[in-house]
Design a protein around this motif. Structure first.
Motif, PDB file in Angstrom:
ATOM      1  N   ASN A 141     -25.045   0.626 -23.448  1.00  0.00           N
ATOM      2  CA  ASN A 141     -26.400   0.463 -22.922  1.00  0.00           C
ATOM      3  C   ASN A 141     -27.030   1.839 -22.752  1.00  0.00           C
ATOM      4  O   ASN A 141     -26.601   2.625 -21.911  1.00  0.00           O
ATOM      5  CB  ASN A 141     -26.347  -0.283 -21.576  1.00  0.00           C
ATOM      6  N   ARG A 142     -28.052   2.150 -23.529  1.00  0.00           N
ATOM      7  CA  ARG A 142     -28.641   3.496 -23.515  1.00  0.00           C
ATOM      8  C   ARG A 142     -29.310   3.826 -22.188  1.00  0.00           C
ATOM      9  O   ARG A 142     -29.285   4.970 -21.740  1.00  0.00           O
ATOM     10  CB  ARG A 142     -29.657   3.640 -24.657  1.00  0.00           C
ATOM     11  N   LEU A 143     -29.924   2.822 -21.554  1.00  0.00           N
ATOM     12  CA  LEU A 143     -30.574   3.070 -20.268  1.00  0.00           C
ATOM     13  C   LEU A 143     -29.538   3.418 -19.209  1.00  0.00           C
ATOM     14  O   LEU A 143     -29.720   4.358 -18.426  1.00  0.00           O
ATOM     15  CB  LEU A 143     -31.384   1.846 -19.833  1.00  0.00           C
ATOM     16  N   VAL A 144     -28.443   2.674 -19.189  1.00  0.00           N
ATOM     17  CA  VAL A 144     -27.367   2.965 -18.247  1.00  0.00           C
ATOM     18  C   VAL A 144     -26.831   4.368 -18.485  1.00  0.00           C
ATOM     19  O   VAL A 144     -26.572   5.121 -17.541  1.00  0.00           O
ATOM     20  CB  VAL A 144     -26.225   1.927 -18.391  1.00  0.00           C
ATOM     21  N   ASN A 145     -26.700   4.737 -19.743  1.00  0.00           N
ATOM     22  CA  ASN A 145     -26.195   6.070 -20.081  1.00  0.00           C
ATOM     23  C   ASN A 145     -27.118   7.167 -19.558  1.00  0.00           C
ATOM     24  O   ASN A 145     -26.665   8.162 -18.984  1.00  0.00           O
ATOM     25  CB  ASN A 145     -26.042   6.190 -21.599  1.00  0.00           C
ATOM     26  N   LEU A 146     -28.425   6.993 -19.735  1.00  0.00           N
ATOM     27  CA  LEU A 146     -29.386   7.994 -19.274  1.00  0.00           C
ATOM     28  C   LEU A 146     -29.353   8.147 -17.753  1.00  0.00           C
ATOM     29  O   LEU A 146     -29.364   9.259 -17.223  1.00  0.00           O
ATOM     30  CB  LEU A 146     -30.799   7.613 -19.727  1.00  0.00           C
ATOM     31  N   VAL A 147     -29.304   7.015 -17.059  1.00  0.00           N
ATOM     32  CA  VAL A 147     -29.317   7.066 -15.596  1.00  0.00           C
ATOM     33  C   VAL A 147     -28.017   7.643 -15.061  1.00  0.00           C
ATOM     34  O   VAL A 147     -28.009   8.437 -14.117  1.00  0.00           O
ATOM     35  CB  VAL A 147     -29.563   5.659 -15.016  1.00  0.00           C
ATOM     36  N   GLU A 148     -26.875   7.276 -15.657  1.00  0.00           N
ATOM     37  CA  GLU A 148     -25.591   7.817 -15.220  1.00  0.00           C
ATOM     38  C   GLU A 148     -25.540   9.318 -15.434  1.00  0.00           C
ATOM     39  O   GLU A 148     -25.076  10.077 -14.581  1.00  0.00           O
ATOM     40  CB  GLU A 148     -24.457   7.132 -15.980  1.00  0.00           C
ATOM     41  N   ARG A 178     -20.848   5.400 -21.757  1.00  0.00           N
ATOM     42  CA  ARG A 178     -21.364   5.078 -23.089  1.00  0.00           C
ATOM     43  C   ARG A 178     -20.628   3.904 -23.707  1.00  0.00           C
ATOM     44  O   ARG A 178     -21.168   3.208 -24.570  1.00  0.00           O
ATOM     45  CB  ARG A 178     -21.265   6.294 -24.004  1.00  0.00           C
ATOM     46  N   PHE A 238     -34.990  11.171 -16.128  1.00  0.00           N
ATOM     47  CA  PHE A 238     -34.352  10.668 -14.916  1.00  0.00           C
ATOM     48  C   PHE A 238     -33.705  11.803 -14.129  1.00  0.00           C
ATOM     49  O   PHE A 238     -33.670  11.776 -12.897  1.00  0.00           O
ATOM     50  CB  PHE A 238     -33.283   9.626 -15.267  1.00  0.00           C
ATOM     51  N   ASN A 273     -34.051  13.540 -20.934  1.00  0.00           N
ATOM     52  CA  ASN A 273     -33.688  12.663 -19.818  1.00  0.00           C
ATOM     53  C   ASN A 273     -34.521  12.998 -18.595  1.00  0.00           C
ATOM     54  O   ASN A 273     -34.143  13.820 -17.760  1.00  0.00           O
ATOM     55  CB  ASN A 273     -32.201  12.786 -19.501  1.00  0.00           C
TER      56      ASN A 273
END
Length: 239
Positions: free
Chosen positions: A165-172, A161, A87, A85
């Motif tokens: 949405n995997r992108l949302v998960n990474l950013v969160e 989760r 991010f 990650n």
């Protein structure tokens, strides 16, 4: 799958040109997750640069969590199937340099988690069972503080989760990690953990009850209040 044929590069910042060609190869499908890149020596020959330039490009990809290194018979750089990650690192630096205020990180989490919890309250699934299990473990009176905070983080990650949405998960996950790393909830409440712990349990339980009761509006309201309260505490305690 045949490996891409890279072109020689000629620029003072050779590693950037190397990264561009690697990106092009990934976009074209000639490099995919799990692909092993040629050795540093072979890449240096193909790009017409020094091994140091190749190594610099690979280190950038490694820092971004996109490349790993294997040792032994299958040695070399490998494009990871499960990325790290990046991010988290980027956000940590942006906050440390005051480019992004902590208050913005808190509100960003509010936006992400309230959207996710609204969806979860409208459509229950296995995530509800996971949340229940986490709450039960957090209620264990013998649980140490560090383990409690790990379960706390898992509770919020599970909420996000559920949005799928995997992108949302990474950013969160990055936003949550940044806030915890700055003041670390452990340090924030260390002097008053006995009174803080029950409040955390109660707030998480209240969020769960709203989700289990299929009340999206109440779940969103309770999640936002919880994140803002503890976010403001982190801001107040940060240097």
């Amino acid at each position: 799958m045949s490996l891409p044929a890279f072109r020689p590069v000629s620029t003072p910042r050779a590693f950037e040109a190397i990264l561009l060609q690697l990106k092009e190869a990934i976009s074209a499908g000639t490099l995919r997750a799990g692909s092993r890149l040629p050795s540093e020596r072979d890449l240096a020959v193909q790009f017409g640069v020094s091994r140091a330039s190749v190594r610099e490009a690979l280190r950038v990809l490694e820092a971004l969590g996109l490349v790993g290194t294997r040792r032994g018979a299958d040695n070399g750089a490998v494009l990871l199937n499960e990325p790290g990650n990046a991010f988290t690192t980027v956000l940590d630096l942006l906050v440390a340099l005051r480019h992004v205020p902590l208050a913005d990180v808190v509100e960003f989490r509010v936006m992400l988690e309230t959207n996710a919890v609204r969806r979860l309250a409208s459509n229950h699934g296995s995530d509800l069972e996971t949340l229940r299990s986490l709450l039960d473990r957090m209620a264990d009176p013998l649980l140490d503080q560090a383990s409690f905070h790990q379960l706390d983080a898992s509770f919020h990650v599970t909420l996000v989760r559920s949005a799928g949405n995997r992108l949302v998960n990474l950013v969160e996950t990055a936003a949550d990690s940044t806030l915890r790393a700055l003041v670390a909830d452990v340090a924030l409440v260390a002097n008053d953990w006995v009174s803080v712990r029950p409040r955390l349990i109660a707030e998480h339980q209240a969020i769960y009850d709203a989700v289990a009761g299929a009340d999206p509006a109440l779940a969103e309201e309770r999640t936002a209040a919880h994140i803002r309260f503890w976010g403001e505490a982190v801001i107040a305690a940060s240097p």
